[in-house]
Structures are given as structure tokens and as C-alpha cells.
Design a protein around this motif. Sequence first.
Motif, PDB file in Angstrom:
ATOM      1  N   THR A   1       0.718  -1.365  -0.035  1.00  0.00           N
ATOM      2  CA  THR A   1      -0.199  -0.092  -0.029  1.00  0.00           C
ATOM      3  C   THR A   1       0.855   1.066  -0.035  1.00  0.00           C
ATOM      4  O   THR A   1       0.419   2.179  -0.895  1.00  0.00           O
ATOM      5  CB  THR A   1      -0.876   0.002   1.100  1.00  0.00           C
ATOM      6  OG1 THR A   1      -1.648  -1.254   1.253  1.00  0.00           O
ATOM      7  CG2 THR A   1      -1.596   1.421   1.190  1.00  0.00           C
ATOM      8  N   ALA A   2       1.790   1.286   0.722  1.00  0.00           N
ATOM      9  CA  ALA A   2       2.828   2.607   1.196  1.00  0.00           C
ATOM     10  C   ALA A   2       3.364   2.851  -0.328  1.00  0.00           C
ATOM     11  O   ALA A   2       3.731   3.916  -0.641  1.00  0.00           O
ATOM     12  CB  ALA A   2       3.673   2.311   2.066  1.00  0.00           C
ATOM     13  N   ASN A   3       3.966   1.790  -1.191  1.00  0.00           N
ATOM     14  CA  ASN A   3       4.655   1.875  -2.336  1.00  0.00           C
ATOM     15  C   ASN A   3       4.264   1.683  -3.537  1.00  0.00           C
ATOM     16  O   ASN A   3       4.785   1.536  -4.532  1.00  0.00           O
ATOM     17  CB  ASN A   3       5.921   1.154  -2.213  1.00  0.00           C
ATOM     18  CG  ASN A   3       6.773   1.648  -0.578  1.00  0.00           C
ATOM     19  OD1 ASN A   3       7.219   2.818  -0.676  1.00  0.00           O
ATOM     20  ND2 ASN A   3       6.950   0.657   0.243  1.00  0.00           N
ATOM     21  N   ASN A   4       2.872   1.094  -3.430  1.00  0.00           N
ATOM     22  CA  ASN A   4       2.093   0.724  -4.584  1.00  0.00           C
ATOM     23  C   ASN A   4       2.952  -0.213  -5.465  1.00  0.00           C
ATOM     24  O   ASN A   4       3.162  -0.111  -6.828  1.00  0.00           O
ATOM     25  CB  ASN A   4       1.762   1.923  -5.638  1.00  0.00           C
ATOM     26  CG  ASN A   4       0.876   1.786  -6.650  1.00  0.00           C
ATOM     27  OD1 ASN A   4       0.170   0.918  -6.773  1.00  0.00           O
ATOM     28  ND2 ASN A   4       1.089   2.630  -7.790  1.00  0.00           N
ATOM     29  N   VAL A   5       3.403  -1.196  -4.992  1.00  0.00           N
ATOM     30  CA  VAL A   5       4.084  -2.403  -5.662  1.00  0.00           C
ATOM     31  C   VAL A   5       3.767  -3.719  -5.094  1.00  0.00           C
ATOM     32  O   VAL A   5       2.995  -3.550  -3.922  1.00  0.00           O
ATOM     33  CB  VAL A   5       5.586  -2.276  -5.383  1.00  0.00           C
ATOM     34  CG1 VAL A   5       6.428  -0.991  -5.943  1.00  0.00           C
ATOM     35  CG2 VAL A   5       5.957  -2.273  -3.864  1.00  0.00           C
TER      36      VAL A   5
END
Length: 340
Positions: A281-285
Motif C-alpha cells: 500500500t505504501a509503495n504501490n508495488v
Amino acid sequence: MAILVTGGLGYIGSHTVVELINSGYEVVIVDDLSHSEKFILNNIEEITGKRPIFYPFDLKRKELLTQVFEAHQIDGCINFAAFKAVGESQEKPVDYYENNLFSLINILQEFKSRNISNFIFSSSCTVYGQADEMPIDENTPLKMPESVYGKTKQMGEEILKDFAKGYKRKVSLLRYFNPIGAHPSALLGELPIGVPNNLVPYVMQTAAGIREKLNVWGNDYPTEDGTAVRDYIYVVDLAKAHVAALKNLMSIPNDEAVIDVYNLGTGKGSSVLEVVKAFETANNVAVPYQICDRREGDITIAYANADKAERNLNWKSETSLEEALKTVWEWQKYLESRKN
């Protein structure tokens, strides 16, 4: 005022060196570079504008350590120098006992002969073993740790307690939970050598495509999602706690036997799968993972009560899990840029 930081180019050590320099201390680093790299020294200088004094040798080489104490007026020590992988410690127990305990004793011999106090020990929540109740505070009974790594930390604490009592010295035992994250400059972070032993670096490398899948060690624990639960604390918050503990020790008159014990954590437990989802979620990976058998030496759940550190050191963790995990991804991008 010179502070010896052993393992000062390592993960937590390098972040603590930055906070020490920013607080006005002169720093002398000893690090054998077995789990770190020398470019970290340059990055510390880039962040702080000051280059620490650096000696590259193994602390088990007592004659070289003596030369450092002869060359500098050391006022205290923060000892990070240790092998730290739970799984590896089960496979190489004698190496862990030798490295983690002999190096500590060599430093204390110098402290004893030179009448130096103010010693901060990088300990671990592993000294509690699998605690019966959560959260874990400093009065939680110690148990024999599951791992050899944990045993070396518990033995190190006992050595330091006897040292403080026997020679009237000041010691802080900092029992921290699971450090994660990287410096906001993206110039410092966890630098695993080979396959990572800790969760977040493995998540980072899996997201970057360096590892095919993350191994989740067990999904049959008695937790909400079946995976192990830990207290993940941002490494810069943790580094600041070391400076606070040092200042507190130095405010106490010498020739007093002081043994301070502090838990350093957030007070909140997160499961392995919660960390994976927070990273995504934090890094969209995406982080592909597979469930594996439990790993020997791992416990089910551990998270801290760190109220004592807030009361006595005016310190508490301030950074959220997702904020810390964002810095991890920026650190990974930095490492990739160094290859180009």
C-alpha cells in the motif's frame, strides 16, 4: 566528548552515529565490515557534514582495540557489534558465541582498566523468549531464548550487570524489538549481505525483483492471520533513543552502579502479512509470497510496552509502519542507482 560506536557502519549503528553527530558528539567507529560497507562512512559524512573517525578491524583483536583507547579519550560506548541472524545462529552457534561475547568482554576490559563508564548495550526482545503476556514490559520475566542469537544477548546482559555492580559503572541495556526503515535522505538503510534474514529487507528485494518470492515462515501460529506478530520500530526513532539513553547516563555521577533497562518499540504488534500489505500500500508495488514451514528459533508474538523509556528518557516512537516502509523503498531505489 568521544563516543566509541562498535558496529557503527551497520544498520542501526550508522543511524545512531548520525544522531550522535547531530547532537554534538565526536564519534569513533570500529567496524570489521563483515555486515556493512565502507561507502556508508561517506554517506554519514554527506548527511552530517562531519566524517567520523573509523577503524576497520575485528573487536576480537584486543591489541588493536587497545590502540584505539590509547589514541582517543573515550567517554562512553554504544555497542552494536554482533552477528544478528536468528536462523544463522542456529546453524553456527559457536561462531555466534565467540563473536558476540568475546568482543564485548574485550571492550569491558578496556573500560575496567581505564576507569570508563557509560556503556549502552544493543540488546533485544529475544531475551524474553515467548512471553506469557502482552505487551512486554521491563518486568516481564526473562526466559531462555529460542535462538542462539537471543542467548548471546541474554548472556551479554548478565555480563554487563556484573560489570556495573562489580566496578560501579553505568550501563543501559536497550531491548529493542524489530527495527525497520531507512534514513529519510535514502543514504542509509539495512544492507543485508546475501539472502536477507530479516523480513523487511526480504520484502524490499522481492518487490524489486531480486528475489522471486517472499518466504513466509509459517501460517499456523495462533494469531489473527496465522503469521507471526512483531513490533516494528522505525530505525531513526530507535537511533534517537540511544542518544537519549547516553545523555541520561552521563547526567548521573560516576562511581555509581547503574543498570538501566529499557524496551524500545511502538507498543503495537503487526503480523508478517500485515507488513507485506502495508508495504504494498505504501509503495504501490506487489510482493509475491509463499507459505513455508516455521523457522526454528522464531517465537509467535512479541510487542513492547515502552512507557518506561517515555517516562525516564523523554523518548517514544513517532513513525507509523507505512511511513517507515516508504523509506525502505526509497533506500532500495538508491541501492539500484549505485549499480548504474
